[in-house]
Enzyme design. Structure first.
Site, PDB file in Angstrom:
ATOM      1  N   CYS A  90       0.672  -1.058   0.021  1.00 50.99           N
ATOM      2  CA  CYS A  90      -0.047  -0.059  -0.135  1.00 50.99           C
ATOM      3  C   CYS A  90       0.861   1.326  -0.043  1.00 50.99           C
ATOM      4  O   CYS A  90       0.345   2.224  -0.261  1.00 50.99           O
ATOM      5  CB  CYS A  90      -1.033   0.055   1.270  1.00 50.99           C
ATOM      6  SG  CYS A  90      -1.966  -1.340   1.466  1.00 50.99           S
ATOM      7  N   HIS A 383      -8.766   2.601  -3.370  1.00 50.38           N
ATOM      8  CA  HIS A 383      -7.445   2.421  -2.762  1.00 50.38           C
ATOM      9  C   HIS A 383      -6.797   1.452  -3.937  1.00 50.38           C
ATOM     10  O   HIS A 383      -6.458   0.414  -3.792  1.00 50.38           O
ATOM     11  CB  HIS A 383      -7.630   1.472  -1.421  1.00 50.38           C
ATOM     12  CG  HIS A 383      -6.363   1.347  -0.720  1.00 50.38           C
ATOM     13  ND1 HIS A 383      -4.986   1.877  -1.556  1.00 50.38           N
ATOM     14  CD2 HIS A 383      -5.853   0.286   0.189  1.00 50.38           C
ATOM     15  CE1 HIS A 383      -4.018   1.309  -0.632  1.00 50.38           C
ATOM     16  NE2 HIS A 383      -4.456   0.252   0.090  1.00 50.38           N
ATOM     17  N   CYS A 413      -1.143   2.009   6.676  1.00 54.97           N
ATOM     18  CA  CYS A 413      -0.824   0.871   7.057  1.00 54.97           C
ATOM     19  C   CYS A 413      -0.378  -0.069   5.856  1.00 54.97           C
ATOM     20  O   CYS A 413      -0.701   0.356   4.567  1.00 54.97           O
ATOM     21  CB  CYS A 413      -1.932  -0.048   7.657  1.00 54.97           C
ATOM     22  SG  CYS A 413      -3.266  -0.062   6.618  1.00 54.97           S
TER      23      CYS A 413
END
Length: 427
Positions: A90, A383, A413
């Site tokens: 991420c 995302h 995160c």
């Protein structure tokens, strides 16, 4: 005196669209090309001045190895400009930025195009290894008899695919998928379904209210053969309500779970491109930067509680920079899940958590709601994992400019049990 401060000159992104919708026909390479082309057009930078292109991408296209290089060449960068693809789940878009900073400090370039691209629509379906072996035998068969013999080995179960997206969102070390790690945090921190849905609703409302702001970041994604273009994010829901959220069923724990499609980040396609360079080069070229990278840190944590990664990264960044949560005028905390984001906020305020896990006596501090994700977050916007890190940086820089504020903390995160934290300052 020569400055080694990395500044952000400008940035642009494609619209963020839910997987399987408007941007699904475009691969990560094409999404990245669109963003880089728009960035070069906006800034007027001579592409030959770029020292390197660095792009994050988690699910690299099998037909575009080192997708950053493909993006660079198709966007019109000279063949002499190298390009590399980076992957930190991420935080891949953040990794592209911080690698540029490290290259600048090492004297290996002063102008970089960085960012991230992800087409989650195009993450492939996979055959099992046993099925692949059967296809291998079929391809090696040299006559009709052997081909028929090889074909007879196949069974219906051979054609049940493994879903690449689900595999990528699962952790092989802890044996949990990302949603299950969010459910774990919800139980451990006592985060109710109602609290998660309320957080998700606020994210959606803020994203809707900020549509004009997001439009300043976005370049159209054109489809020349259709004479059409995608011009805006399609994640924010105009008809979202507490009642609609309450009707959704848990996804990862059907019996007692609280994480739903409505209070989790959306699976999304999109790309972001940022122009970064040394402060000295920006002055030479007459650019007025949006802001500066003031510090950053990455940290590891328990993979089964990967959502807490930002707490560990913020603590490490504080050790390195001296900056605390009180110094942040804005906080952009990526909303992988509402439960995960709320757990980070609770952990940051806990002296007990600080003593047990951060080896410090006092908590990090409060992340006030009025400073957090003021234009909505990934629950509403989506995302696209390789691009999100760059998106939250771009969004924060532009909001600092609007507010004439000084500092923003960007934190995410990271699947696998990591966290990223970057401090940005307005120039």
């Amino acid at each position: 005196m020569k400055s080694n401060r990395l500044v952000f000159v400008d940035g642009v992104r494609t619209p963020f669209c839910k997987a399987g919708t408007e941007l699904a026909p475009l691969g990560a390479d094409e999404l990245g090309r669109i963003a880089v082309n728009a960035l070069l057009t906006r800034t007027g930078l001579d592409p030959a001045l770029v020292d390197e292109v660095i792009f994050g991408c988690v699910a690299q296209p099998v037909d575009a190895a080192n997708v950053a290089r493909v993006i660079a060449l198709r966007a019109g960068l000279p063949e002499s400009v190298p390009a590399s693809t980076v992957q930190r789940n991420c935080a891949s878009g953040c990794e592209a930025v911080t690698i540029a900073q490290e290259k600048l400090l090492a004297g290996r370039g002063s102008i970089f195009i960085v960012g991230g691209a992800e087409s989650m629509s195009n993450i492939p379906l996979l055959f099992k290894p046993s099925t692949a072996a059967k296809f291998g035998r079929l391809s090696r068969a040299r006559n009709l008899g052997r081909r028929l013999q090889a074909l007879c080995r196949f069974r219906p179960s051979d054609f049940q695919p493994r879903v690449g997206l689900l595999l990528g969102l699962s952790d092989p070390v802890c044996g949990m998928n990302m949603g299950e790690t969010a459910e774990l945090l919800a139980r451990e921190f006592g985060i109710t379904r109602e609290a998660q849905d309320a957080f998700a609703l606020r994210s959606n409302e803020r994203a809707l209210a900020a549509r004009e702001k997001h439009a300043e970041e976005i370049c159209p994604a054109y489809f020349p053969r259709q004479a059409s273009a995608v011009t805006k994010d399609n994640g924010p829901r105009d008809n979202q309500s507490p009642e609609a959220l309450a009707k959704l069923k848990p996804v990862f724990d059907r019996r007692t779970g609280t994480v739903t499609a409505g209070n989790a980040s959306q699976v999304t396609d999109g790309a972001v491109a940022l122009l970064v360079m040394s402060e000295e080069r920006a002055n030479e070229l007459g650019f007025t930067p949006l802001g500066t990278l003031a510090g950053y840190a990455y940290a590891g944590c328990d993979p089964s509680r990967m959502g807490l990664g930002p707490v560990f990264a913020i603590a490490r960044a504080e050790e390195q920079t001296g900056l605390t949560l009180d110094d942040a005028d804005l906080v952009e905390l990526n909303e992988a899940f509402a439960a995960q984001t709320i757990a980070v906020m609770k952990s940051a305020e806990s002296d007990a958590f600080a003593r047990k896990f951060l080896r410090r006596e006092r908590a990090l501090g409060e992340i006030p709601a009025e400073k957090l994700n003021v234009n909505g977050g990934a629950i509403a916007l989506g995302h696209p994992v390789g691009a999100t890190g760059a998106r939250v940086i771009l969004t924060s820089l532009r909001e600092l400019q609007r507010r004439k504020a000084r500092r923003a903390l960007v934190t995410l995160c990271v699947g696998g049990g990591q966290g990223a934290a970057l401090w940005l300052e307005r120039n």
